[in-house]
Write an enzyme that holds these catalytic residues in place. Structure first.
Site, PDB file in Angstrom:
ATOM      1  N   ASP A 112       0.863  -1.187   0.000  1.00 13.25           N
ATOM      2  CA  ASP A 112       0.000   0.000   0.000  1.00 13.25           C
ATOM      3  C   ASP A 112       0.894   1.230   0.000  1.00 13.25           C
ATOM      4  OD1 ASP A 112      -2.910   0.981   1.965  1.00 13.25           O
ATOM      5  OD2 ASP A 112      -1.545   2.195   0.745  1.00 13.25           O
ATOM      6  N   ASN A 156      -6.727  12.678 -11.025  1.00 12.61           N
ATOM      7  CA  ASN A 156      -7.408  13.150 -12.239  1.00 12.61           C
ATOM      8  C   ASN A 156      -7.168  14.646 -12.330  1.00 12.61           C
ATOM      9  OD1 ASN A 156      -9.707  14.712 -10.971  1.00 12.61           O
ATOM     10  ND2 ASN A 156     -10.078  12.686 -10.095  1.00 12.61           N
ATOM     11  N   GLY A 180      -9.705   4.608  -6.075  1.00 13.60           N
ATOM     12  CA  GLY A 180      -8.393   3.975  -6.237  1.00 13.60           C
ATOM     13  C   GLY A 180      -7.313   4.552  -5.333  1.00 13.60           C
ATOM     14  N   ASP A 199      -5.881   7.366  -5.604  1.00 15.73           N
ATOM     15  CA  ASP A 199      -6.176   8.787  -5.338  1.00 15.73           C
ATOM     16  C   ASP A 199      -6.999   8.903  -4.046  1.00 15.73           C
ATOM     17  OD1 ASP A 199      -7.755  11.383  -7.440  1.00 15.73           O
ATOM     18  OD2 ASP A 199      -6.378  11.506  -5.748  1.00 15.73           O
ATOM     19  N   SER A 223      -2.494   4.708 -14.301  1.00 15.05           N
ATOM     20  CA  SER A 223      -3.443   4.498 -15.417  1.00 15.05           C
ATOM     21  C   SER A 223      -3.934   3.073 -15.606  1.00 15.05           C
ATOM     22  CB  SER A 223      -2.854   4.986 -16.760  1.00 15.05           C
ATOM     23  OG  SER A 223      -2.977   6.385 -16.861  1.00 15.05           O
ATOM     24  N   GLY A 273      -5.665   1.165 -13.554  1.00 15.10           N
ATOM     25  CA  GLY A 273      -6.904   0.838 -12.819  1.00 15.10           C
ATOM     26  C   GLY A 273      -8.098   1.389 -13.571  1.00 15.10           C
TER      27      GLY A 273
HETATM   28  N1  APR Z   1      -1.382   1.626  -2.993  1.00 19.43           N
HETATM   29  C1  APR Z   1      -0.822   1.300  -4.199  1.00 19.43           C
HETATM   30  N2  APR Z   1      -1.539   1.101  -5.324  1.00 19.43           N
HETATM   31  C2  APR Z   1      -2.895   1.229  -5.223  1.00 19.43           C
HETATM   32  C3  APR Z   1      -3.543   1.575  -4.013  1.00 19.43           C
HETATM   33  C4  APR Z   1      -2.729   1.770  -2.877  1.00 19.43           C
HETATM   34  N3  APR Z   1      -3.248   2.109  -1.683  1.00 19.43           N
HETATM   35  N4  APR Z   1      -4.898   1.622  -4.256  1.00 19.43           N
HETATM   36  C5  APR Z   1      -5.059   1.304  -5.551  1.00 19.43           C
HETATM   37  N5  APR Z   1      -3.867   1.060  -6.144  1.00 19.43           N
HETATM   38  C6  APR Z   1      -3.569   0.654  -7.511  1.00 19.43           C
HETATM   39  C7  APR Z   1      -4.676   0.023  -8.302  1.00 19.43           C
HETATM   40  O1  APR Z   1      -4.866  -1.337  -7.895  1.00 19.43           O
HETATM   41  C8  APR Z   1      -4.092   0.130  -9.701  1.00 19.43           C
HETATM   42  O2  APR Z   1      -3.164  -0.928  -9.923  1.00 19.43           O
HETATM   43  O3  APR Z   1      -3.249   1.810  -8.262  1.00 19.43           O
HETATM   44  C9  APR Z   1      -3.311   1.459  -9.646  1.00 19.43           C
HETATM   45  C10 APR Z   1      -3.960   2.610 -10.400  1.00 19.43           C
HETATM   46  O4  APR Z   1      -5.374   2.490 -10.340  1.00 19.43           O
HETATM   47  P1  APR Z   1      -6.309   3.791 -10.093  1.00 19.43           P
HETATM   48  O5  APR Z   1      -6.131   4.239  -8.701  1.00 19.43           O
HETATM   49  O6  APR Z   1      -7.670   3.418 -10.553  1.00 19.43           O
HETATM   50  O7  APR Z   1      -5.671   4.912 -11.025  1.00 19.43           O
HETATM   51  P2  APR Z   1      -5.827   5.167 -12.604  1.00 19.43           P
HETATM   52  O8  APR Z   1      -6.049   3.910 -13.366  1.00 19.43           O
HETATM   53  O9  APR Z   1      -4.643   6.036 -12.937  1.00 19.43           O
HETATM   54  O10 APR Z   1      -7.166   6.020 -12.703  1.00 19.43           O
HETATM   55  C11 APR Z   1      -7.148   7.318 -12.171  1.00 19.43           C
HETATM   56  O11 APR Z   1      -9.137   6.950 -10.921  1.00 19.43           O
HETATM   57  O12 APR Z   1      -9.248   7.159  -8.652  1.00 19.43           O
HETATM   58  C12 APR Z   1      -9.508   7.799  -9.840  1.00 19.43           C
HETATM   59  O13 APR Z   1      -9.274  10.127  -9.310  1.00 19.43           O
HETATM   60  C13 APR Z   1      -8.682   9.038 -10.002  1.00 19.43           C
HETATM   61  O14 APR Z   1      -9.907   9.736 -11.928  1.00 19.43           O
HETATM   62  C14 APR Z   1      -8.682   9.176 -11.490  1.00 19.43           C
HETATM   63  C15 APR Z   1      -8.586   7.735 -11.966  1.00 19.43           C
END
Ligand code: APR
Length: 188
Positions: A20, A34, A42, A44, A131, A133
């Site tokens: 994490d 974003n 996620g 963020d 990107s 997720g």
């Molecule tokens: N620590 C590490 N990695 C994490 C954590 C964490 N606590 N939580 C989630 N992840 C991972 C997800 O499993 C994924 O592999 O971060 C990676 C990116 O996923 P997202 O968070 O969905 O980011 P992204 O694909 O860049 O999409 C960004 O999602 O949350 C919104 O505000 C954000 O609109 C933006 C979009």
């Protein structure tokens, strides 16, 4: 030097761990944000929850001053209540099939985050998998871009001596581990 999950580039180390990112004790953690910088789901959401309102307060000031953050760019704020010192917020590309410059924008998100960390004389930085997720970027291809961009950046003199990729799930962890080994072989 490389083992499965670590390699050295020009006296800097690149490592890949599963965990994490909000728990990292490091100079800066990178947020996959974003363009609004107002938080989300996620990583963020996890970063804003763990860091507290100080992060959002700084993001609001940044957006008020310079507007929304374009994909591929980066800004820096406090890390609030987390053990890290700073959060570098970047916006990755939304995947639309690979014909809308997604690879270049993803490379820029990693590069601009590294440049911003170096400009602030930081020594260590952690990245999530940007990107892959909600934004749907294929993990294998994203991992290769992340590791190649990082290795290329560290080949030049910089304050950054440690880059840690912190992956949340086993599939992403495996993809980044494979990409690290590929990059380590290329650097030999
Ligand atoms: N620590 C590490 N990695 C994490 C954590 C964490 N606590 N939580 C989630 N992840 C991972 C997800 O499993 C994924 O592999 O971060 C990676 C990116 O996923 P997202 O968070 O969905 O980011 P992204 O694909 O860049 O999409 C960004 O999602 O949350 C919104 O505000 C954000 O609109 C933006 C979009």
């Amino acid at each position: 030097m490389a083992d499965d999950l670590n390699c050295t580039v020009n006296q800097a180390t690149i490592s890949v761990i599963q965990g994490d990112i909000t728990h990292q004790t490091i100079d800066a953690i990178v947020n996959a944000a974003n363009s609004s910088l107002m938080g989300g789901g996620g990583v963020d959401g996890a970063i804003h929850r763990a860091g507290g309102s100080a992060i959002l307060e700084e993001c609001i000031k940044i957006v008020a001053k310079q507007g929304h953050l374009p994909p591929g760019k980066a800004v820096i704020t406090t890390a609030g209540n987390m053990k890290a010192k700073h959060v570098i917020h970047t916006v990755g590309p939304v995947w639309h099939g690979g014909h809308q410059d997604e690879a270049a924008v993803l490379a820029s998100a990693y590069r601009e985050s590294l440049k911003l960390a170096a400009a602030n004389k930081l020594g260590s930085i952690s990245f999530p998998s940007i990107s892959t997720g909600a934004y749907g970027y294929p993990v294998k291809e994203a991992a290769m871009i992340a590791l190649k961009e990082t290795a290329d950046f560290l080949a030049k003199a910089t304050s950054i001596k440690e880059v840690v990729f912190v992956l949340f799930d086993p599939h992403t962890f495996e993809a980044f581990g494979n990409a690290l080994q590929h990059v380590a072989r290329e650097k030999k």
